[in-house]
Write a protein that holds these residues in place. Sequence first.
Motif, PDB file in Angstrom:
ATOM      1  N   SER A 118       7.675  14.549   6.900  1.00 27.98           N
ATOM      2  CA  SER A 118       7.068  15.373   6.010  1.00 27.98           C
ATOM      3  C   SER A 118       6.126  14.597   5.321  1.00 27.98           C
ATOM      4  CB  SER A 118       8.263  15.833   5.504  1.00 27.98           C
ATOM      5  OG  SER A 118       8.775  15.141   4.520  1.00 27.98           O
ATOM      6  N   LEU A 119       6.154  13.432   5.132  1.00 29.10           N
ATOM      7  CA  LEU A 119       5.005  12.860   4.245  1.00 29.10           C
ATOM      8  C   LEU A 119       4.044  12.213   4.976  1.00 29.10           C
ATOM      9  CD1 LEU A 119       7.612  10.867   1.706  1.00 29.10           C
ATOM     10  CD2 LEU A 119       6.473  13.235   1.339  1.00 29.10           C
ATOM     11  N   LYS A 120       3.828  12.387   6.409  1.00 33.15           N
ATOM     12  CA  LYS A 120       2.962  11.585   6.980  1.00 33.15           C
ATOM     13  C   LYS A 120       1.553  11.849   6.754  1.00 33.15           C
ATOM     14  CE  LYS A 120       1.888  10.088  11.852  1.00 33.15           C
ATOM     15  NZ  LYS A 120       2.187  10.507  13.139  1.00 33.15           N
ATOM     16  N   SER A 121       1.268  13.202   6.286  1.00 27.23           N
ATOM     17  CA  SER A 121       0.054  13.945   6.033  1.00 27.23           C
ATOM     18  C   SER A 121      -0.309  13.373   4.611  1.00 27.23           C
ATOM     19  CB  SER A 121      -0.009  15.469   6.182  1.00 27.23           C
ATOM     20  OG  SER A 121       0.961  16.044   5.321  1.00 27.23           O
ATOM     21  N   LYS A 122       0.637  13.098   3.775  1.00 27.62           N
ATOM     22  CA  LYS A 122       0.193  12.686   2.205  1.00 27.62           C
ATOM     23  C   LYS A 122       0.078  11.174   2.094  1.00 27.62           C
ATOM     24  CE  LYS A 122       3.029  16.784   0.381  1.00 27.62           C
ATOM     25  NZ  LYS A 122       3.269  17.375   1.875  1.00 27.62           N
ATOM     26  N   LEU A 123       0.244  10.392   3.060  1.00 24.90           N
ATOM     27  CA  LEU A 123       0.408   8.839   2.790  1.00 24.90           C
ATOM     28  C   LEU A 123      -0.863   8.398   3.441  1.00 24.90           C
ATOM     29  CD1 LEU A 123       4.087   7.799   3.674  1.00 24.90           C
ATOM     30  CD2 LEU A 123       2.813   7.467   1.375  1.00 24.90           C
ATOM     31  N   ASP A 124      -1.506   7.524   2.670  1.00 24.49           N
ATOM     32  CA  ASP A 124      -2.723   6.784   3.212  1.00 24.49           C
ATOM     33  C   ASP A 124      -2.264   5.641   3.817  1.00 24.49           C
ATOM     34  OD1 ASP A 124      -5.352   6.202   3.742  1.00 24.49           O
ATOM     35  OD2 ASP A 124      -5.966   6.173   1.589  1.00 24.49           O
ATOM     36  N   THR A 125      -2.139   5.798   5.097  1.00 29.28           N
ATOM     37  CA  THR A 125      -1.581   4.619   5.606  1.00 29.28           C
ATOM     38  C   THR A 125      -2.692   3.698   6.628  1.00 29.28           C
ATOM     39  OG1 THR A 125      -0.804   6.086   7.448  1.00 29.28           O
ATOM     40  CG2 THR A 125       0.847   5.215   6.011  1.00 29.28           C
ATOM     41  N   PRO A 126      -2.495   2.559   6.875  1.00 34.29           N
ATOM     42  CA  PRO A 126      -1.623   1.497   6.537  1.00 34.29           C
ATOM     43  C   PRO A 126      -1.669   1.029   5.031  1.00 34.29           C
ATOM     44  CG  PRO A 126      -2.998   0.372   7.980  1.00 34.29           C
ATOM     45  CD  PRO A 126      -3.302   1.751   7.874  1.00 34.29           C
ATOM     46  N   TYR A 127      -0.525   0.884   4.396  1.00 38.99           N
ATOM     47  CA  TYR A 127      -0.813   0.504   2.889  1.00 38.99           C
ATOM     48  C   TYR A 127       0.006  -0.800   2.984  1.00 38.99           C
ATOM     49  CZ  TYR A 127       3.761   3.073   2.606  1.00 38.99           C
ATOM     50  OH  TYR A 127       5.132   3.441   2.712  1.00 38.99           O
ATOM     51  N   LYS A 128      -0.038  -1.768   1.819  1.00 38.81           N
ATOM     52  CA  LYS A 128       0.322  -2.969   1.719  1.00 38.81           C
ATOM     53  C   LYS A 128       1.836  -3.090   1.664  1.00 38.81           C
ATOM     54  CE  LYS A 128      -0.448  -7.274  -0.679  1.00 38.81           C
ATOM     55  NZ  LYS A 128      -0.760  -8.094  -1.711  1.00 38.81           N
ATOM     56  N   VAL A 129       2.203  -3.932   2.469  1.00 36.19           N
ATOM     57  CA  VAL A 129       3.630  -4.170   2.638  1.00 36.19           C
ATOM     58  C   VAL A 129       4.060  -5.776   2.604  1.00 36.19           C
ATOM     59  CG1 VAL A 129       6.134  -3.922   3.632  1.00 36.19           C
ATOM     60  CG2 VAL A 129       4.326  -1.946   3.502  1.00 36.19           C
ATOM     61  N   ARG A 130       4.611  -6.257   2.060  1.00 31.47           N
ATOM     62  CA  ARG A 130       5.237  -7.733   1.734  1.00 31.47           C
ATOM     63  C   ARG A 130       6.590  -7.947   2.265  1.00 31.47           C
ATOM     64  NH1 ARG A 130       5.490 -12.018  -2.384  1.00 31.47           N
ATOM     65  NH2 ARG A 130       4.495 -13.810  -1.755  1.00 31.47           N
ATOM     66  N   ASN A 131       6.630  -8.660   3.105  1.00 32.53           N
ATOM     67  CA  ASN A 131       8.187  -9.059   3.676  1.00 32.53           C
ATOM     68  C   ASN A 131       8.595 -10.585   3.162  1.00 32.53           C
ATOM     69  OD1 ASN A 131       6.665  -7.294   5.755  1.00 32.53           O
ATOM     70  ND2 ASN A 131       8.696  -6.317   5.317  1.00 32.53           N
ATOM     71  N   ILE A 132       9.730 -10.710   2.722  1.00 30.66           N
ATOM     72  CA  ILE A 132      10.424 -12.060   2.305  1.00 30.66           C
ATOM     73  C   ILE A 132      11.610 -12.065   2.797  1.00 30.66           C
ATOM     74  CG2 ILE A 132      10.632 -13.737   0.396  1.00 30.66           C
ATOM     75  CD1 ILE A 132       8.658 -10.523  -0.802  1.00 30.66           C
ATOM     76  N   ILE A 133      11.841 -13.144   3.792  1.00 27.09           N
ATOM     77  CA  ILE A 133      13.358 -13.636   4.109  1.00 27.09           C
ATOM     78  C   ILE A 133      13.598 -14.728   3.538  1.00 27.09           C
ATOM     79  CG2 ILE A 133      14.571 -13.901   6.210  1.00 27.09           C
ATOM     80  CD1 ILE A 133      13.281 -11.198   6.073  1.00 27.09           C
ATOM     81  N   THR A 134      14.687 -14.838   2.726  1.00 30.39           N
ATOM     82  CA  THR A 134      15.145 -15.961   1.979  1.00 30.39           C
ATOM     83  C   THR A 134      16.633 -16.334   2.078  1.00 30.39           C
ATOM     84  OG1 THR A 134      13.516 -15.348   0.187  1.00 30.39           O
ATOM     85  CG2 THR A 134      15.184 -16.913  -0.274  1.00 30.39           C
ATOM     86  N   PHE A 135      16.794 -17.549   2.481  1.00 31.39           N
ATOM     87  CA  PHE A 135      18.126 -18.387   2.673  1.00 31.39           C
ATOM     88  C   PHE A 135      18.083 -19.271   1.399  1.00 31.39           C
ATOM     89  CE2 PHE A 135      20.448 -22.009   4.605  1.00 31.39           C
ATOM     90  CZ  PHE A 135      21.648 -21.364   4.506  1.00 31.39           C
ATOM     91  N   LYS A 136      19.151 -18.935   0.350  1.00 29.52           N
ATOM     92  CA  LYS A 136      19.165 -19.605  -0.770  1.00 29.52           C
ATOM     93  C   LYS A 136      20.441 -20.060  -1.455  1.00 29.52           C
ATOM     94  CE  LYS A 136      19.112 -15.217  -3.491  1.00 29.52           C
ATOM     95  NZ  LYS A 136      18.515 -14.318  -4.319  1.00 29.52           N
ATOM     96  N   LEU A 137      20.481 -20.797  -2.299  1.00 30.30           N
ATOM     97  CA  LEU A 137      21.859 -21.246  -3.100  1.00 30.30           C
ATOM     98  C   LEU A 137      21.969 -20.138  -4.134  1.00 30.30           C
ATOM     99  CD1 LEU A 137      24.009 -23.415  -3.185  1.00 30.30           C
ATOM    100  CD2 LEU A 137      22.539 -24.512  -4.779  1.00 30.30           C
ATOM    101  N   ASN A 138      23.274 -19.703  -4.179  1.00 27.43           N
ATOM    102  CA  ASN A 138      23.666 -18.654  -5.251  1.00 27.43           C
ATOM    103  C   ASN A 138      23.935 -19.449  -6.409  1.00 27.43           C
ATOM    104  OD1 ASN A 138      24.546 -16.623  -6.948  1.00 27.43           O
ATOM    105  ND2 ASN A 138      26.145 -15.984  -5.653  1.00 27.43           N
TER     106      ASN A 138
END
Length: 517
Positions: free
Chosen positions: A62-82
Amino acid sequence: MNYYFKRSLSFLLLTGILLFVTQYSQAQTKSIIITRTLDGAKRQLQKDSVISIQDSLYFDASLKSKLDTPYKVRNIITFKLNEYSSRALPVKFNAALKVRIIYTTPKLQIDSVDKELTLNYDTAHPYVLRRSFIFENAPAVSVKVLSYATDAPKNILPALMLENAMEVNPLFKMDPMTVALSRMSIGKFDAANADELPVNWPMVFGANAYDLEWAYIDSSAIETGRYGTPINPDKLFENNATRVTVAGTNYAIPLMYDHEGALYFRFRPVQEKPAFGRITGNWSSQFTGGLGAYAFTGHERQLNWQAQTSFAEEGKRKTILNYFDGSLRGRQTVTKDNTTSTIIVGESIYDYQGRPALQVLPAPTLNTIIKYTRRLNTDINGAEYTPDRFDYLNKPADILTQHAPVMGTASGTAQYYSPANPQRDSGFNKFIPDAEGYVFSETAYTLDNTNRVRQQGAVGKQYTLNGGHDIVYTYGTPSQEDLYALFGTEVGDASHYFKNTVTDANGQVSVTYLDMH
């Protein structure tokens, strides 16, 4: 499912989507971060465990016509110590996690990549607290645990975490030619004491910034019809307008204007796209109700003043107002920024000859409105601090021994730098030093009508005038022998030269030789 329930559910879903879209469009200048975690303490970090995340806006038909794609997406996968884990850790260990990252491309194609993320913990040396794999433009990402290995002598999984994060910068389409309901409005404020005018405008779908423009027109120019009858917006903002670009839908315009007149203001939506530049919409003044106006009678019209406003990004600004007396000598300098709305006031006090004798330290006040403050810095009895307290022309014997008396702590700078500060127990105010009333630097002049500086004191009791740590100036003529020794025998006659000395607060002397030029 009955009809009423289906209808209610559809309404709730539609309402939720609209609210979601509205929140996204209002916050387009800020990154939206979505995070999911596999927590070892909850036994989630096991082989074949999967953690998935997606940008729901990107997949909403329903938002496909309203979104200006592609827009910026940044993906971060992190293995860490709690760091908040209470698990006791060995002094040294290594941990490796192999994962498969399954991601969706902007063209909705599925791909994957395998990665190994390792941690090296060592209490005796610098260690790796977290290990991340960063990539971009994947609106959906699933991370599957393939294997886990460690050389730790005991189970440390409860202290480890795997995080799947997505930083989304959605951008909605904006029609630059149409701005609906572009009405400007004025917010609530105290008109009698205001130094700024709060204005508001409606949110425009797809805009991630707004240009606000204003111009102040003198009442005489309005009455003569110079800007048209009715007012022509194109003429108003042609030559003498101020413009800021802000992210929100409101702003406070500074009211630093003299004489009666009217402040006119308008806005336009802006869409800033990193790859395509800046797209601007129509000015609101092109629509009915889109030109705002406010009648203003002028700031402190009974006083002499000069205002200077400096602007920075996102509409940040600082206003400096200098108030002058009838002889156009500066009396008070008032500074305010629109980030903290803090008022800082500095003051100058003159001797009977009109020379600046005391420079009072600038200090914050509890006031938030720019204005001239009468009797800001007073004596210990609360009376006006007049020149007869430090100008000793009628007492020649006191010139070389006395200094200006302390100021009272009932108000002004002396109150701020004292235990009488009403905010002394809050925050950093606990560390403000006590000036003991000596919140000014004092300047004394020679008694020969040349207005040359004789002595200068500094702030604080230890650095007052004639206190042993002031700066002393002398003016004289060098000897002929000194000139020959320093500059050679062709230097000329000593009567053509001056020898000035400056003795600083530590007793160090510097000498300057000047010729007639």
